[in-house]
Design an enzyme around this catalytic site. Structure first.
Site, mmCIF file in Angstrom:
data_model
loop_
_atom_site.group_PDB
_atom_site.id
_atom_site.type_symbol
_atom_site.label_atom_id
_atom_site.label_comp_id
_atom_site.label_asym_id
_atom_site.label_seq_id
_atom_site.Cartn_x
_atom_site.Cartn_y
_atom_site.Cartn_z
ATOM 1 N N ASP A 1 59.507 16.587 27.630
ATOM 2 C CA ASP A 1 59.573 15.167 28.005
ATOM 3 C C ASP A 1 60.361 14.934 29.292
ATOM 4 O OD1 ASP A 1 58.215 14.644 25.604
ATOM 5 O OD2 ASP A 1 60.111 14.610 24.515
ATOM 6 N N LYS B 1 56.912 15.874 33.308
ATOM 7 C CA LYS B 1 56.090 16.857 34.038
ATOM 8 C C LYS B 1 54.724 16.305 34.418
ATOM 9 C CE LYS B 1 56.553 19.768 30.674
ATOM 10 N NZ LYS B 1 57.534 19.039 29.866
ATOM 11 N N GLY C 1 52.464 15.694 25.323
ATOM 12 C CA GLY C 1 51.989 14.351 25.627
ATOM 13 C C GLY C 1 52.397 14.037 27.048
ATOM 14 N N HIS C 2 51.506 14.259 27.988
ATOM 15 C CA HIS C 2 51.843 14.046 29.387
ATOM 16 C C HIS C 2 51.417 12.646 29.816
ATOM 17 C CE1 HIS C 2 52.111 18.648 30.150
ATOM 18 N NE2 HIS C 2 53.152 18.156 29.531
ATOM 19 N N GLN D 1 56.071 21.172 27.080
ATOM 20 C CA GLN D 1 57.401 21.291 26.471
ATOM 21 C C GLN D 1 58.413 21.806 27.514
ATOM 22 O OE1 GLN D 1 54.707 22.976 24.399
ATOM 23 N NE2 GLN D 1 54.325 20.884 23.739
HETATM 24 P P1 IMP Z 1 55.751 21.725 17.328
HETATM 25 O O1 IMP Z 1 55.555 22.125 18.747
HETATM 26 O O2 IMP Z 1 54.878 20.562 16.917
HETATM 27 O O3 IMP Z 1 55.673 22.866 16.362
HETATM 28 O O4 IMP Z 1 57.264 21.147 17.202
HETATM 29 C C1 IMP Z 1 58.396 21.990 17.338
HETATM 30 C C2 IMP Z 1 59.536 21.265 18.029
HETATM 31 O O5 IMP Z 1 59.184 21.064 19.382
HETATM 32 C C3 IMP Z 1 59.854 19.879 17.454
HETATM 33 O O6 IMP Z 1 61.249 19.648 17.572
HETATM 34 C C4 IMP Z 1 59.095 18.937 18.386
HETATM 35 O O7 IMP Z 1 59.673 17.667 18.441
HETATM 36 C C5 IMP Z 1 59.246 19.671 19.704
HETATM 37 N N1 IMP Z 1 58.145 19.388 20.646
HETATM 38 C C6 IMP Z 1 56.896 19.869 20.624
HETATM 39 N N2 IMP Z 1 56.180 19.398 21.648
HETATM 40 C C7 IMP Z 1 57.001 18.604 22.354
HETATM 41 C C8 IMP Z 1 56.840 17.847 23.565
HETATM 42 O O8 IMP Z 1 55.784 17.829 24.220
HETATM 43 N N3 IMP Z 1 57.934 17.156 23.973
HETATM 44 C C9 IMP Z 1 59.115 17.190 23.305
HETATM 45 N N4 IMP Z 1 59.304 17.875 22.186
HETATM 46 C C10 IMP Z 1 58.260 18.583 21.708
#
Ligand code: IMP
Length: 437
Positions: free
Chosen positions: A13, A16, A40-41, A225
């Protein structure tokens, strides 16, 4: 011309999407190499706010071709919808998008596996089936995009996955259907339909990118991420399941490290985190609530309120070193306007190891920053006076208030990387190139 990479250097977040949108101008290819629909871009096109989950943000640049590499876990049902949504507003996608046949699939069964395994609650995952899809990949039982094109293999793979889920969770056929939210035939036919839509898009991403690089074209790789969510280098186990750091670019696209020429590290001027896990610079609840409102810090994928805190230069420095970041792109500086005292974490008090103030790795390597240790870390801050007024009108870096420039100079010095650009508002043109400090 060497390949360029954009990587998040916090917990995701960082903004990017906008950075990629900017750097994609004039690019021939923009490629995603890891993650999936958990990303989520958020980008703005013609005054409209768009959130992209799987398609690279470069798709809004009409000239650029886009690639989804083998390191991504792809949700074909969500992708088909994302393509339709973009095409509905006049953005041409299909002739410009190539998907690796080796990317693994995320299906409704993977999302159910995440819920049944309670990872969503223990880690605060996004519920997009990311963990189970990468787990299947690592255990060599996963389904890949090439299987989506072969109904026989797809059906067998789905049945095998159903069986594994049933035995792991002690579920009958009907109970599994209920947990998944749809039945065997329904999932199969929807995936087959998505397979027919996506089939013309499947191609050898590695070969296409390398040939493009051979021709001297511009290639941009877009991280999802951030480094602190990296499966190896992040705050394990409170991480995502992919390699969000530089090595993931090579494995996730099939390109050699020597072709990478420039690494841009994206950091927000403060810090946020979604989901559980250590966050040493997190604000107290009341302060965080006020900050979240002013900053609009809600998840682009899940809508969850983001945890808010101050910029952590120790962690950012470590992320930048691992990634070999050449320059920082600092986002959302405008959000800090009007705050009386700005804080920058530059050391931790009472860290285990011999040199409590040393940057990570400089106490003989004995004070590594694991999640366990970070949970106990108490940051030591350098405080800075804030500035009044709206930064969004600034036309040049030099016209920023001196307090803002002093804050950025310290952020850069403590992180150990020069700043290339600063973003001062959501608009595409609200970016200042840094010429001093
Ligand atoms: P997962 O990627 O859905 O397995 O989530 C694992 C961890 O990564 C959790 O704490 C999510 O909130 C975090 N996470 C996954 N994708 C994002 C992102 O695009 N932005 C921020 N946090 C993320």
């Amino acid at each position: 011309m060497a390949i360029e990479v954009v990587l998040g250097c916090q917990w995701g977040d960082e903004g990017k999407g906008k950075v990629v949108q900017l750097l994609a101008q004039g690019a021939d290819w923009v490629a995603r190499f890891q993650g999936g629909a958990n990303a989520g871009h958020t980008i703005f096109v013609g005054g409209r706010r768009l959130i992209l989950h799987q398609i690279p943000s470069g798709i809004v640049e009409p000239r650029a071709r886009c690639a989804i590499g083998n390191g991504v876990v792809l949700d074909p049902l969500a992708l088909a919808e994302e393509i339709a949504g973009l095409e509905a507003i006049g953005i041409e996608v299909r002739p410009r998008l190539t998907i690796s046949p080796f990317a693994h699939l995320v299906t409704p069964l993977h999302k159910a596996a995440e819920r049944l395994g309670r990872q969503d609650r223990a880690i605060g995952t996004t519920g997009r089936g990311i963990g189970p899809a990468y787990a299947e990949k690592a255990s060599r039982s996963g389904l890949r995009v090439e299987d989506l094109l072969d109904p026989g293999r797809l059906g067998e793979g789905l049945d095998a996955l159903r069986l594994r889920l049933r035995s792991e969770h002690g579920l009958g056929d009907a109970a599994l259907d209920e947990a998944v939210g749809s039945g065997r035939e329904d999932i199969r036919s929807r995936l087959e339909a998505a397979g027919r839509t996506l089939a013309p898009l499947v191609g050898d991403v590695s070969a296409l990118l390398l040939e493009s690089d051979d021709r001297g074209e511009r290639i941009l790789c877009e991280g999802a991420q951030g480094a602190l969510l990296d499966i190896d280098h992040g705050t394990y186990p409170f991480v995502t399941s992919s390699s969000t750091t530089i090595g993931g670019v090579c494995t996730g696209l099939g390109i050699p490290p020597r072709r990478i020429g420039r690494v841009v590290g994206v950091v927000k001027a403060y810090a946020t985190r979604v989901g559980l896990g250590p966050f040493p610079t997190e604000m107290e609840p009341g302060e965080a609530d006020r900050f979240r409102e002013r900053a609009g810090e809600y998840g682009a994928t899940t809508g969850r309120p983001r945890r808010c805190g101050w910029y952590d230069a120790l962690l950012a420095r470590r992320c930048c070193r691992i990634n070999g970041v050449d320059e920082l792109f600092v986002t959302k500086l405008d959000v800090l306007g009007g705050i009386g005292r700005l804080r920058l974490a530059v050391a931790y008090e009472g860290r285990p190891g011999e040199a409590p103030d040393a940057p990570p790795g400089e106490a003989g390597g004995r004070d590594w920053l694991s999640s366990m240790r970070l949970e106990r870390a108490r940051p030591r801050y350098r405080d800075f006076p804030g500035w009044r007024g709206d930064l969004q009108a600034a036309a040049r870096f030099e016209s920023l208030p001196p307090e803002a420039r002093a804050y950025l100079a310290a952020l850069s010095a403590e992180t150990g990387v020069p700043i290339g650009h600063v973003s001062i508002g959501p608009g595409r043109d609200q970016v200042l190139a840094v010429t001093a400090g």
